[in-house]
Design a protein around this motif. Structure first.
Motif, short mmCIF file in Angstrom:
data_model
loop_
_atom_site.label_atom_id
_atom_site.label_comp_id
_atom_site.label_asym_id
_atom_site.label_seq_id
_atom_site.Cartn_x
_atom_site.Cartn_y
_atom_site.Cartn_z
N GLY B 109 10.85 -146.34 -33.05
CA GLY B 109 12.06 -147.21 -33.26
C GLY B 109 13.07 -146.10 -33.69
O GLY B 109 14.01 -145.86 -32.95
N VAL B 110 12.91 -145.40 -34.65
CA VAL B 110 13.72 -144.54 -35.19
C VAL B 110 14.04 -143.37 -34.11
O VAL B 110 15.31 -143.07 -33.71
CB VAL B 110 13.44 -143.69 -36.39
CG1 VAL B 110 14.62 -143.02 -37.14
CG2 VAL B 110 12.79 -144.88 -37.41
N SER B 111 13.27 -142.83 -33.53
CA SER B 111 13.33 -141.79 -32.73
C SER B 111 14.17 -142.23 -31.40
O SER B 111 14.92 -141.66 -30.95
CB SER B 111 12.01 -140.81 -32.47
OG SER B 111 11.03 -141.91 -31.80
N ASP B 112 13.56 -143.60 -31.04
CA ASP B 112 14.18 -143.77 -29.99
C ASP B 112 15.93 -144.00 -30.21
O ASP B 112 16.84 -143.54 -29.32
CB ASP B 112 14.08 -145.29 -29.42
CG ASP B 112 12.65 -145.37 -28.77
OD1 ASP B 112 12.08 -144.36 -28.47
OD2 ASP B 112 12.07 -146.59 -28.27
N GLN B 113 16.10 -144.50 -31.36
CA GLN B 113 17.61 -144.97 -31.77
C GLN B 113 18.44 -143.71 -31.77
O GLN B 113 19.59 -143.27 -31.49
CB GLN B 113 17.56 -145.46 -32.99
CG GLN B 113 19.14 -146.04 -33.41
CD GLN B 113 18.96 -146.70 -34.85
OE1 GLN B 113 17.99 -147.11 -35.34
NE2 GLN B 113 20.01 -146.86 -35.42
N LEU B 114 17.82 -142.40 -32.48
CA LEU B 114 18.19 -141.31 -32.73
C LEU B 114 18.49 -140.48 -31.23
O LEU B 114 19.57 -139.84 -31.16
CB LEU B 114 17.43 -140.39 -33.64
CG LEU B 114 17.64 -140.88 -35.15
CD1 LEU B 114 16.68 -140.04 -35.74
CD2 LEU B 114 18.91 -140.91 -35.61
N ALA B 115 17.53 -140.64 -30.43
CA ALA B 115 17.60 -140.22 -29.00
C ALA B 115 19.26 -140.80 -28.38
O ALA B 115 19.81 -139.97 -27.88
CB ALA B 115 16.50 -140.35 -28.41
N ARG B 116 19.06 -141.93 -28.41
CA ARG B 116 19.96 -142.83 -27.62
C ARG B 116 21.52 -142.51 -28.35
O ARG B 116 22.42 -142.08 -27.60
CB ARG B 116 20.01 -144.33 -27.98
CG ARG B 116 19.08 -144.67 -26.80
CD ARG B 116 19.48 -146.48 -26.59
NE ARG B 116 19.44 -147.04 -28.04
CZ ARG B 116 18.41 -147.65 -28.95
NH1 ARG B 116 17.30 -147.51 -28.27
NH2 ARG B 116 18.83 -148.05 -29.94
N GLU B 117 21.47 -142.67 -29.64
CA GLU B 117 22.60 -142.51 -30.33
C GLU B 117 23.31 -141.04 -30.56
O GLU B 117 24.44 -140.77 -30.59
CB GLU B 117 22.63 -143.44 -31.59
CG GLU B 117 22.49 -144.95 -31.33
CD GLU B 117 22.64 -145.69 -32.66
OE1 GLU B 117 22.82 -145.01 -33.63
OE2 GLU B 117 22.17 -146.85 -32.59
N ARG B 118 22.32 -140.20 -30.66
CA ARG B 118 22.65 -138.80 -31.20
C ARG B 118 22.23 -137.93 -30.27
O ARG B 118 22.50 -136.40 -30.34
CB ARG B 118 22.31 -138.53 -32.50
CG ARG B 118 22.67 -139.64 -33.55
CD ARG B 118 24.39 -139.13 -33.90
NE ARG B 118 24.65 -139.82 -35.15
CZ ARG B 118 25.12 -139.09 -36.18
NH1 ARG B 118 25.14 -137.73 -36.28
NH2 ARG B 118 25.51 -139.62 -37.26
N GLY B 119 21.41 -138.09 -29.33
CA GLY B 119 20.89 -137.31 -28.40
C GLY B 119 19.90 -136.14 -29.07
O GLY B 119 19.69 -134.92 -28.75
N PHE B 120 19.54 -136.57 -30.35
CA PHE B 120 18.60 -135.70 -31.20
C PHE B 120 16.92 -136.24 -30.71
O PHE B 120 16.67 -137.32 -31.09
CB PHE B 120 19.04 -135.96 -32.56
CG PHE B 120 18.09 -134.90 -33.42
CD1 PHE B 120 18.80 -133.90 -33.68
CD2 PHE B 120 16.88 -135.47 -33.88
CE1 PHE B 120 18.21 -132.87 -34.66
CE2 PHE B 120 16.34 -134.33 -34.88
CZ PHE B 120 17.07 -133.11 -35.14
N THR B 121 16.31 -135.17 -30.50
CA THR B 121 14.78 -135.34 -30.37
C THR B 121 14.06 -135.14 -31.52
O THR B 121 14.20 -133.90 -31.88
CB THR B 121 14.17 -134.41 -29.23
OG1 THR B 121 15.22 -134.49 -27.99
CG2 THR B 121 12.95 -134.72 -28.73
N VAL B 122 13.44 -136.07 -32.14
CA VAL B 122 12.80 -136.00 -33.59
C VAL B 122 11.47 -135.38 -33.12
O VAL B 122 10.57 -135.95 -32.19
CB VAL B 122 12.57 -137.31 -34.13
CG1 VAL B 122 11.71 -136.97 -35.38
CG2 VAL B 122 13.87 -137.79 -34.49
N ASP B 123 11.00 -134.54 -34.07
CA ASP B 123 9.56 -133.76 -33.71
C ASP B 123 8.97 -134.40 -34.79
O ASP B 123 8.87 -134.42 -35.80
CB ASP B 123 9.68 -132.24 -34.23
CG ASP B 123 8.42 -131.79 -34.27
OD1 ASP B 123 7.30 -132.44 -33.79
OD2 ASP B 123 8.29 -130.59 -34.65
N VAL B 124 8.14 -135.57 -34.11
CA VAL B 124 7.38 -136.56 -35.02
C VAL B 124 6.29 -135.97 -35.58
O VAL B 124 5.66 -136.46 -36.65
CB VAL B 124 7.00 -137.76 -34.29
CG1 VAL B 124 7.97 -138.57 -33.90
CG2 VAL B 124 5.99 -137.45 -33.17
N GLY B 125 5.82 -134.68 -35.22
CA GLY B 125 4.69 -134.09 -35.92
C GLY B 125 4.94 -133.45 -37.38
O GLY B 125 4.02 -133.09 -37.85
#
Lengths: 139, 139
Positions: B109-125
């Motif tokens: 959920g968070v990574s989707d939201q950050l990608a949409r709203e901020r264009g930030f790709t979270v490194d989930v590892g």
DNA sequence: ATCCTTGCAAATCATTTGCATGATT
DNA sequence: AATCATGCAAATGATTTGCAAGGAT
């Protein structure tokens, strides 16, 4: 003003208000996110003689007092910031090193889930996500 | 077996298989999450003479090779773990220091939201949450 | 005047590096 | 035999600490 709070909190504890302590606190406010060394440099712009060990001691004191907090971004470098701004999540870009911030509310879903499933209470004031920002992804 | 992979990858690069490298890799597998120092202690159980600088060099090599990764938990201490287990999120308890793990899917959920709203790709590892585990919250 | 703070230097701790010896291929 | 890897010790960088001198209350 911030220095009023500082003076007040110090007095309550029988501690003393010094130029160094005011300068370090101001530097933290100004810099946003900064390592002890960066704080030291900023302070040095105004008062060149301030010792780095005083910066360390003061940051620790200010954290004790509750005026600043620290987090560990990237490769273990501690960065300090004003406690008032504590409630945010860091977005650290591996490409350009930029540190961005977002509302901690983005974590509501995760923290609920972890609380339910694991009984783990997330400290949302100390979360950092590493990754790639829009600019670096594009290039 | 892991040491087969190690031998193979080393050979591909013209590097050599040594007892130390095998021991360090095994220690990382055994310990799950460990600092260079902890790895050194574990290795010392089998081969007392192994130098700490060899552990550092070997961890760096193993990371280069892609067999281990490292993250920075708590106060800047780097902890190494097997690369195969990379895809997980750390839950670090401030009370007892225990490091637990959860599926990275909690971050969808968070990574989707950050990608949409901020264009930030979270490194989930490389995500760590600090907070309090069930046991420490209860006591 | 008291006793907290600072600066300085030395101590520590973690990590890195140069180099000669020893081990692997 | 040719290099690569290791151990050792010294170098480095970050942070901490002891202590005497200076400063805030």
């Amino acid at each position: 003003m911030a220095s009023d709070t500082l003076a007040q909190v110090l007095r309550e504890r029988g501690l003393r208000l010094t130029a160094q302590r005011q300068l370090v606190l101001e530097a933290v406010y100004d810099l946003g996110h900064a390592t002890p060394d960066q704080v030291h440099c900023k302070v040095a712009e105004t008062a060149a003689g301030v010792n780095i060990s005083t910066v360390y001691r003061t940051l620790e004191l200010l954290e004790d007092i509750g005026l600043v907090t620290h987090t560990h971004l990237s490769h273990g470098a501690p960065t300090y910031h004003a406690a008032a701004e504590e409630q945010h999540v860091h977005l650290v870009c591996r490409g350009c090193g930029r540190v961005d911030e977002v509302q901690p509310s983005v974590l509501d879903g995760v923290s609920d889930q972890l609380a339910r499933e694991r009984g783990f209470t997330v400290d949302v004031g100390h979360v950092s996500f590493f990754g790639e920002c829009r600019d670096c992804a594009g290039g």
